[in-house]
Design a protein around this motif. Structure first.
Motif, mmCIF file in Angstrom:
data_model
loop_
_atom_site.group_PDB
_atom_site.id
_atom_site.type_symbol
_atom_site.label_atom_id
_atom_site.label_comp_id
_atom_site.label_asym_id
_atom_site.label_seq_id
_atom_site.Cartn_x
_atom_site.Cartn_y
_atom_site.Cartn_z
ATOM 1 N N ILE A 254 55.757 34.109 31.672
ATOM 2 C CA ILE A 254 54.781 34.862 32.593
ATOM 3 C C ILE A 254 54.995 34.821 34.125
ATOM 4 C CG2 ILE A 254 52.861 35.146 30.712
ATOM 5 C CD1 ILE A 254 51.349 32.758 32.219
ATOM 6 N N PHE B 296 48.812 34.544 36.057
ATOM 7 C CA PHE B 296 47.475 34.786 35.332
ATOM 8 C C PHE B 296 46.358 35.010 36.064
ATOM 9 C CE2 PHE B 296 48.041 30.334 35.720
ATOM 10 C CZ PHE B 296 46.651 29.819 35.857
ATOM 11 N N LYS C 38 46.283 40.227 27.530
ATOM 12 C CA LYS C 38 45.260 39.255 27.439
ATOM 13 C C LYS C 38 45.824 38.077 26.172
ATOM 14 C CE LYS C 38 41.200 41.583 29.001
ATOM 15 N NZ LYS C 38 39.950 42.189 28.879
ATOM 16 N N LEU D 50 48.174 29.649 26.970
ATOM 17 C CA LEU D 50 48.523 29.922 28.428
ATOM 18 C C LEU D 50 49.682 28.610 28.962
ATOM 19 C CD1 LEU D 50 48.095 31.138 31.077
ATOM 20 C CD2 LEU D 50 46.349 29.901 31.750
ATOM 21 N N SER E 122 50.833 43.467 31.615
ATOM 22 C CA SER E 122 49.817 42.695 31.491
ATOM 23 C C SER E 122 48.989 42.827 30.111
ATOM 24 C CB SER E 122 48.724 42.920 32.605
ATOM 25 O OG SER E 122 48.009 44.373 32.193
ATOM 26 N N TYR F 186 44.176 36.100 41.344
ATOM 27 C CA TYR F 186 45.391 36.078 40.686
ATOM 28 C C TYR F 186 46.124 34.963 41.102
ATOM 29 C CZ TYR F 186 49.866 37.679 39.250
ATOM 30 O OH TYR F 186 51.328 37.787 38.712
ATOM 31 N N ILE G 231 42.541 35.165 28.238
ATOM 32 C CA ILE G 231 42.982 35.339 29.728
ATOM 33 C C ILE G 231 43.992 36.186 29.905
ATOM 34 C CG2 ILE G 231 44.319 33.739 31.556
ATOM 35 C CD1 ILE G 231 43.042 31.450 30.260
ATOM 36 N N ARG G 232 43.868 37.180 31.180
ATOM 37 C CA ARG G 232 44.820 38.111 31.302
ATOM 38 C C ARG G 232 45.949 37.465 32.122
ATOM 39 N NH1 ARG G 232 42.915 42.667 35.436
ATOM 40 N NH2 ARG G 232 45.065 43.258 36.050
ATOM 41 N N VAL G 233 47.227 37.899 31.463
ATOM 42 C CA VAL G 233 48.356 37.274 32.288
ATOM 43 C C VAL G 233 49.153 38.454 32.402
ATOM 44 C CG1 VAL G 233 48.350 35.279 30.919
ATOM 45 C CG2 VAL G 233 49.689 36.960 29.759
#
Length: 65
Positions: free
Chosen positions: A29, A32, A14, A20, A12, A38, A3-5
């Protein structure tokens, strides 16, 4: 699954999906990405952030007596 955060330094990366929740609880963070776009923490709804639910829970597994 990755998951891209977006970290609080606006960088950013992954991360694995199981990381998470920890990153959110630690405040590391800002948001995400999920399939519908987003998610800004503190602004958008996220799983498990709702209030107490008193109604029927269709996901609850009832044990036989």
């Amino acid at each position: 699954m990755l998951i891209r955060v977006v970290y609080d330094e606006f960088q950013s990366a992954k991360v694995h999906d199981y990381q998470l929740d920890t990153l959110i609880m630690q405040g590391k963070i800002l948001g995400f990405f999920r399939s519908d776009g987003y998610v800004r923490l503190g602004h958008d709804r996220v799983r498990g952030a709702g209030g107490p639910y008193q109604g029927y829970d269709r996901r609850r597994v009832l044990k036989a007596a």
